[in-house]
Design an enzyme around this catalytic site. Structure first.
Site, mmCIF file in Angstrom:
data_model
loop_
_atom_site.group_PDB
_atom_site.id
_atom_site.type_symbol
_atom_site.label_atom_id
_atom_site.label_comp_id
_atom_site.label_asym_id
_atom_site.label_seq_id
_atom_site.Cartn_x
_atom_site.Cartn_y
_atom_site.Cartn_z
ATOM 1 N N SER B 16 0.826 -1.215 0.000
ATOM 2 C CA SER B 16 0.000 0.000 0.000
ATOM 3 C C SER B 16 0.858 1.261 0.000
ATOM 4 C CB SER B 16 -0.963 -0.011 1.186
ATOM 5 O OG SER B 16 -0.256 -0.002 2.403
ATOM 6 N N VAL B 36 13.590 19.251 -6.319
ATOM 7 C CA VAL B 36 14.881 18.615 -6.080
ATOM 8 C C VAL B 36 16.000 19.311 -6.850
ATOM 9 C CG1 VAL B 36 16.207 16.497 -6.434
ATOM 10 C CG2 VAL B 36 13.855 16.375 -5.586
ATOM 11 N N ARG B 48 7.202 -9.451 -5.248
ATOM 12 C CA ARG B 48 7.299 -10.911 -5.210
ATOM 13 C C ARG B 48 6.604 -11.526 -6.409
ATOM 14 N NH1 ARG B 48 6.529 -11.794 0.984
ATOM 15 N NH2 ARG B 48 4.864 -10.376 0.437
ATOM 16 N N VAL B 133 8.415 5.492 12.073
ATOM 17 C CA VAL B 133 7.694 5.813 13.310
ATOM 18 C C VAL B 133 6.661 6.887 13.022
ATOM 19 C CG1 VAL B 133 7.879 6.614 15.690
ATOM 20 C CG2 VAL B 133 9.766 5.325 14.682
ATOM 21 N N LYS B 206 9.184 0.762 17.611
ATOM 22 C CA LYS B 206 9.233 2.217 17.433
ATOM 23 C C LYS B 206 9.891 2.883 18.637
ATOM 24 C CE LYS B 206 5.238 2.067 14.377
ATOM 25 N NZ LYS B 206 3.753 1.976 14.376
#
Lengths: 439, 439
Positions: B16, B36, B48, B133, B206
């Site tokens: 996702s 950038v 996969r 995190v 985390k």
């Protein structure tokens, strides 16, 4: 890791933030050297008066009134004098001599930002300014880097601690504006002349800085629509509370489509607005600051903390200094300011906002229909109407209070509606017009 | 500004988050190139199974199962596969070939972080991990840079959205843990096997990452004391609410002095705890995350937002990518991970916490004195006692409920107290032991 070289740091300004920065540089020398990979040598502190009394004792031998000479010998210049001149000249001198600069000067950035960023870019020097908005709260770096791959849609910021303290006291203690301001002044949260805070100048400067960053567009403080809190009444606060809202002075930066031309632009404005109690910003009490950011991918984010204070703000300055010094150590230029989007800044009349309009009206049949007709005439759609019980005025006339909540409406349409309402026979008084944000 | 070169970006993982990152790289190509100063060319997506069904359509010609070959041709590798292997091997290959890496892999960082950072440092490559995190919330960069000149004292984090959703439902809807978990599973917020969330593994990973950064110290997930939420009862939530608290699963990272040796160390722990309703963390509802940071100079800061979600998390990944690419463009190596402090990680027995202990006791004279005596024996100081009215059990025995709030006490002393209480004749049952944080 051992410090393998040293960076000469010049500090301009020995006020509450400057003195704390100097103290940390002297006391935490070893720890900072470890973090940077080089020692940070404070070579001098430029002040107006070397004999002035200060909150923190500074070594006398570091104090000087010769800022220009100090700048010439520095690798990094930290500018914490505030104000436009001579800060602007000193920063340009520093950048042109190849030194990196850390500043917390919001007034300067909001008026001369493009000039300073261009000077930095030209010589490949860095200009950092985390302390300019939100005191200790990291908000510049998250906007500049963390959200660099996202698209900011809107920012709602409580960026002035003094006005938040005043409005919070009015809300929680029932104080009048005058009493709350007096208390803020007693606590040292407001100046004797509180205009910069209560008239929204400080918040407007910060709004310009946030909008420039968030939208990759040059926004000057002159582009910011500004209304202060001086017209906010205890009655408005109470009425807002009654409908589940709290009044906050908001800095609003918004990306929107010009409704007339269809061109994308940005709207930047500062004014007191009603915020639903359920909104995270409603829970920001006292002199705290918070910046609520809505981004296309990230969704809603909020950054909260102390918006002022010498010790707190010194954290932001030192964070900039360490980040910048690390890059200095490893070599190579750093970030340049991105202004590639160059969006037009739209006047406030282009923005769409919800409003709460409170009217004292004559209590007679058909009044609501008349009022509703005025709104409809200007294309302003009514969402809620609340009518209080009628009361008799000393003149014997019976009046009622109507609070009308609108759907999103354009400033100009609302202003025309209010003007017509004020002139209407059935309206005794337009008691309050407040915008509603964050709903 | 015109893009003057290009960077080859390899993406590992088409889940996702990965699919969203790919979509943004393709759709926002021009805008990102402007930001950038170079174009970001997505050269391939290692998956996969190239035929698997995905939430976002990805160009078939970019999909490959040959990750190693893809890595070899890349300037920047984005790892979003999750899990330890083969992610670890791929990241090491990327770093050793000189590519910079962006990852959101908390499990890998919390177990093999030092190995990866060392590999990056050795070749001067960058390893960014904002997405590891707090999903979209910028927390890694503020800790790594904004607070680089400050000293973090404590972090209280709500870092697992699933458990926050469950506890919030129990608090606001009165659901049982089972019902709230079932609802979370229906909404796709919890896995069929919810152990990683409800047993606190995800939060512990985390916590290790946050503590490592905040304290410049290597902290592994194995150093983290971990308790999940499976033992939290509706009665505990109700009791917490009664006393003005809400139960949250907290990741706690704390700098403290070992009470036995006097040496400074860090304590890292995950457990459900009572938080006062007035604390900013108490207002974090649903699956949102928030990290509350207390620093020496900055004071209290909070970072709030969506802790998960493919679109949301892609914002953090892209922010890392753009920041990293900007540095790539201007040349020169970037940051290295700071671990100079190397503080010892203290076991939970060294930490001092306040507790709320709920007891079913026999209703007879002198019980309170007996109970108070047990606390005193172990040096645990009682702050508050609340006794409910007595009720008769089916066995005809009359019992009362005692809720005892303690001052700060050490884990070991509290555990010994609770063991003695459970064995005491006047105690029918130790109904609940919960820590209290943030007060």
């Amino acid at each position: 890791m051992i410090a393998y070289r040293s960076l000469r740091v010049a500090l301009l300004g020995g006020g509450s933030v400057g003195a704390q920065v100097a103290r940390s540089l002297l006391e935490d020398r070893d720890e900072l050297a470890h973090r940077v990979g080089a020692s940070l040598d404070l070579i001098g502190i430029a002040v107006r008066d070397v004999d002035a009394k200060r909150s923190v004792d500074l070594p006398r031998e570091l104090l000087t009134t010769d800022a220009e000479r100090l700048i010439l010998g520095a690798d990094v210049v930290i500018e914490l004098m505030g104000g436009i001149e001579p800060a602007r000249t000193y920063i340009l001198q520093a950048l042109n001599s190849g030194a990196d600069v850390v500043t917390g000067n919001k007034a300067l950035l909001a008026t001369h930002g493009p000039e300073l960023f261009a000077a930095a870019e030209q010589v490949g020097a860095q200009l950092y300014y985390e302390a300019a908005v939100g005191g200790a709260i990291p908000i510049i770096r998250p906007l500049r880097e963390s959200l660099a791959g996202d698209r900011v849609k809107r920012i709602l910021g409580i960026v002035n601690g003094t006005t938040n303290y005043i409005l919070d006291r009015m809300d929680t203690q029932g104080d009048s504006l005058e009493d709350a301001l007096a208390t803020a002044q007693e606590l040292g949260l407001a100046e004797a002349n509180p205009s910069a805070d209560v008239d929204g100048y400080d918040a407007a400067q910060k709004a310009a800085i946030l909008a420039s960053l968030a939208f990759h567009t040059e926004v000057s403080v002159d582009d910011v629509h500004r209304e202060g809190i001086t017209a906010v009444t205890a009655a408005q606060i109470a009425s807002a509370a009654h409908s589940g809202h709290v009044v906050k002075l908001l800095a609003i930066c918004e990306r929107l489509i010009d409704p007339d031309s269809g061109v994308e632009g940005v709207s930047v404005r500062v004014y007191p607005a009603m915020v639903p109690r359920s909104h995270p910003l409603a829970a920001v009490h006292g002199a705290n600051n918070a910046v609520f950011v809505e981004a296309e991918a990230a969704g809603a984010l909020m950054f909260y903390g102390a918006g002022a204070g010498g010790v707190e703000t010194s954290s932001a300055v030192l964070g900039d200094l360490v980040s910048l010094a690390r890059r200095h150590v490893v070599g190579g230029p750093g970030l340049t300011e991105s202004k590639h989007a160059g969006l037009p800044v739209l006047e406030i009349g282009k923005a769409t906002t919800r409003y709460a309009v409170t009217l004292d009206v004559i209590d007679e049949p058909g009044v609501l229909a008349t009022i509703a007709g005025v709104f409809a005439e200007h294309g302003v759609s009514v969402e809620t109407v609340e009518q209080s019980v009628a009361t008799a005025t000393p003149g014997g006339e019976s009046t009622a209070i109507l609070v009308i909540g609108t759907h999103g409406a354009r400033e100009a349409a609302l202003a025309a509606t209010v003007a017509d309402l004020a002139a209407n026979r059935v309206v005794a008084r337009v008691a309050s017009v407040l915008r509603v944000e964050g709903a």
